[in-house]
Scaffold this motif. Structure first.
Motif, mmCIF file in Angstrom:
data_model
loop_
_atom_site.group_PDB
_atom_site.id
_atom_site.type_symbol
_atom_site.label_atom_id
_atom_site.label_comp_id
_atom_site.label_asym_id
_atom_site.label_seq_id
_atom_site.Cartn_x
_atom_site.Cartn_y
_atom_site.Cartn_z
ATOM 1 N N SER A 1 5.201 133.562 18.753
ATOM 2 C CA SER A 1 6.222 133.934 17.508
ATOM 3 C C SER A 1 7.331 133.438 17.664
ATOM 4 O O SER A 1 6.830 131.929 17.759
ATOM 5 C CB SER A 1 6.720 135.182 18.399
ATOM 6 O OG SER A 1 7.326 135.275 19.698
ATOM 7 N N MET A 2 8.721 133.388 16.825
ATOM 8 C CA MET A 2 9.723 132.131 16.793
ATOM 9 C C MET A 2 10.505 131.682 18.077
ATOM 10 O O MET A 2 10.615 130.555 18.026
ATOM 11 C CB MET A 2 11.173 133.589 16.566
ATOM 12 C CG MET A 2 10.662 133.880 14.660
ATOM 13 S SD MET A 2 10.987 132.143 13.581
ATOM 14 C CE MET A 2 12.965 132.007 13.622
ATOM 15 N N ASP A 3 10.918 132.030 19.269
ATOM 16 C CA ASP A 3 10.808 131.469 20.322
ATOM 17 C C ASP A 3 10.119 131.647 21.725
ATOM 18 O O ASP A 3 10.490 131.091 23.345
ATOM 19 C CB ASP A 3 12.089 131.959 20.681
ATOM 20 C CG ASP A 3 12.421 133.922 20.867
ATOM 21 O OD1 ASP A 3 11.309 134.275 21.026
ATOM 22 O OD2 ASP A 3 13.207 134.351 21.218
ATOM 23 N N SER A 4 8.427 132.252 21.383
ATOM 24 C CA SER A 4 7.529 132.171 22.687
ATOM 25 C C SER A 4 6.285 132.440 22.651
ATOM 26 O O SER A 4 6.215 133.048 20.762
ATOM 27 C CB SER A 4 7.827 132.947 23.602
ATOM 28 O OG SER A 4 7.959 134.634 22.865
ATOM 29 N N PHE A 5 5.131 132.358 23.031
ATOM 30 C CA PHE A 5 3.949 132.490 22.645
ATOM 31 C C PHE A 5 3.174 133.291 23.918
ATOM 32 O O PHE A 5 3.830 132.983 24.979
ATOM 33 C CB PHE A 5 3.204 131.395 22.316
ATOM 34 C CG PHE A 5 3.341 129.847 23.510
ATOM 35 C CD1 PHE A 5 1.763 129.447 23.771
ATOM 36 C CD2 PHE A 5 3.892 129.443 23.224
ATOM 37 C CE1 PHE A 5 1.944 129.011 24.759
ATOM 38 C CE2 PHE A 5 3.992 128.158 24.091
ATOM 39 C CZ PHE A 5 2.775 127.713 24.519
#
Length: 361
Positions: free
Chosen positions: A91-95
């Motif tokens: 995702s935009m800020d994590s995985f």
């Protein structure tokens, strides 16, 4: 020549021609920098996004696309599990990653990434996961799916129906769909978690992907199928692979599949015809991801390849970027994450050092 006529001429030009015309004189330069002109050029090549300077945005998108095609200016980080890593989502800020060590790990996107949470609930390997803003659904060799709440990550329920390993999972606003080694695809109501439909292949169902109410599936029976998940009807069978199919992606306009025959095949979902084949891998094609311009594939030959979606040509190869089988690949506009048999996860940042504002769509 009147400015209006020049502007009309420029509106029919491609980007390269506009850049050449900008050197004619100061008037042409000013007209070639026109906001509306560059907005049109940008939306012709990329998905629409709102911004104040489409000329600059186009320049940065072009630079980023060039980085995906060349060997330079990529920052790489690695994180690890204690055993094979089968799946990931970005995702935009994590995985997130799921592993044979029976855990799901949530990572931030700092350099290097930090593990910010570890989830435990399965009793065997975590083979697949998918999440949206409200829930995370994971599937396992223990034959169950777990539905986790977001952001608390408490277990909401376990979905117990498959009789063998759950190999893939996907979801939308209405349903959760799971695929299994037991030859079945099961459709669950996302609000009540009750079973709705059972679909089937003649072999293990290795991969699935939803788009709207249509589902693409790939199986060891060498077939790719397209289903209507509202009715359970099989809409099309795609025949062309000569060995088991390991992965599939579906964007509503095309289906892309890969497998043990080392081929990547691009299909027309309306006619069932293969319109393009990508060849080059020397091992099983285990994972695929795609956007409007490219396909990225991971293989048991330990390489990752980037292909031009429209021509099928291989644009870039990361040979032996892992020291063992590549199991999964996910990417967004600036980052690519790949997982492997040896427990390592590789994070490539193609936008490192760039201004990436407005590049995400």
């Amino acid at each position: 020549m009147p400015s209006e006529i020049i502007s009309l001429i420029l509106s029919y030009c491609d980007t390269r021609t506009v850049l050449i015309c900008s050197g004619v004189c100061q008037l042409w330069y000013r007209l070639c920098c026109d906001y509306q002109l560059w907005k049109t050029l940008y939306t012709h090549h990329y998905r629409f996004t709102s911004c104040n300077d489409y000329h600059d945005l186009y320049r940065r998108q072009h630079l980023l696309a060039h980085r995906w095609k060349t060997q330079k200016q990529v920052r790489c980080d690695k994180v690890t599990h204690t055993d094979s890593v089968y799946c990931a989502q970005l995702s935009m800020d994590s995985f997130m990653t799921g592993s044979k060590d029976m855990t799901i790990k949530i990572w931030d996107l700092s350099h290097p990434p930090n593990c910010i949470r570890t989830l435990r609930g399965h009793t065997k390997s975590v083979l697949c996961l998918q999440y949206d803003n409200n829930v995370l659904v994971s599937g396992s060799s223990d034959t169950t799916l777990i539905v986790w709440s977001i952001p608390t990550y408490h277990i909401i329920t376990r979905l117990i129906s498959h009789t063998a390993s759950v190999l893939d999972v996907c979801l939308n606003k209405k349903v959760i769909v799971s695929a299994s080694k037991d030859h079945t695809i099961r459709v669950w109501d996302k609000s009540t978690y009750t079973p709705l439909l059972i679909l089937s292949h003649q072999g293990s169902v290795n991969a699935i992907q939803l788009h709207g109410n249509r589902l693409a599936s790939a199986s060891t029976d060498t077939l790719v199928k397209l289903w209507n998940v509202d009715t359970g009807a099989c809409l099309m069978e795609f025949r062309g692979h000569t060995l088991p199919v390991a992965c599939v992606r579906y964007n509503g306009h095309h289906i892309v599949s890969g497998g043990s025959d080392k081929q990547i095949m691009i299909w027309n979902p309306e006619t069932g015809r293969c319109i393009r084949t990508c060849t080059g891998h020397t091992g099983l094609v285990r994972s695929l991801e795609l956007d409007d311009h490219k396909i990225v594939s991971g293989s048991y030959d330990k390489s990752i390849r980037i292909w031009d979606f429209h021509t099928g040509q291989c644009m870039r190869i990361f040979p032996r970027c892992h020291s063992s089988y590549v199991y999964d690949i996910v990417f967004n506009e600036t980052k690519m994450i790949s997982t492997s048999q040896n427990g390592k996860v590789l994070i490539m940042d193609f936008g490192y050092g760039m201004n990436t504002a407005n590049l995400y769509t």
